[in-house]
Design a protein around this motif. Sequence first.
Motif, short mmCIF file in Angstrom:
data_model
loop_
_atom_site.label_atom_id
_atom_site.label_comp_id
_atom_site.label_asym_id
_atom_site.label_seq_id
_atom_site.Cartn_x
_atom_site.Cartn_y
_atom_site.Cartn_z
N ILE A 77 22.41 -14.03 21.18
CA ILE A 77 23.43 -13.74 20.04
C ILE A 77 22.44 -13.75 18.84
CG2 ILE A 77 25.50 -14.44 18.83
CD1 ILE A 77 26.43 -15.81 21.46
N TRP B 274 22.79 -17.83 24.08
CA TRP B 274 24.26 -17.93 23.84
C TRP B 274 24.65 -19.32 24.24
CZ3 TRP B 274 27.79 -15.64 27.87
CH2 TRP B 274 27.58 -16.19 29.33
N ASP C 55 27.30 -8.76 14.45
CA ASP C 55 26.73 -9.41 15.54
C ASP C 55 25.62 -8.38 16.37
OD1 ASP C 55 27.29 -12.07 14.88
OD2 ASP C 55 28.71 -12.17 16.66
N ILE D 67 24.28 -8.65 20.21
CA ILE D 67 24.07 -8.95 21.40
C ILE D 67 23.26 -8.23 22.42
CG2 ILE D 67 25.67 -9.81 23.44
CD1 ILE D 67 26.58 -10.88 20.50
#
Length: 109
Positions: free
Chosen positions: A79, A84, A98, A100
């Motif tokens: 992340i 994470w 964000d 990811i």
Amino acid sequence: MPETLKLQINFSGGAELLFDKIKKHNIELPSVRKYLPDSKAEKWTIRELLVWIKGNLLKERPELFLQGDSVRPGILVLINDADWELFGELEYELQQNDNIMFISTLHGG
């Protein structure tokens, strides 16, 4: 609060092969309530994102990406370039813009 949540989703290390060989996806998610009306979630979490990915991006062999309601062992999830695990894994509440990343650490031989 914005109507949609903008994210960048990246797949690498071979994980992109399950997503039509496309490594980078810029996505906009609707309100979590609109997409998952039975969900008790107020905000998008990684858990709900995985459901969305399975239904919208994953093209083949879901068993190589997902196990139960999480990613299978051997898939590293970052992340914003951090593991994470530092953010609560599946419970992390996604934020606007964000990034990811899903990286497969499994390699056939």
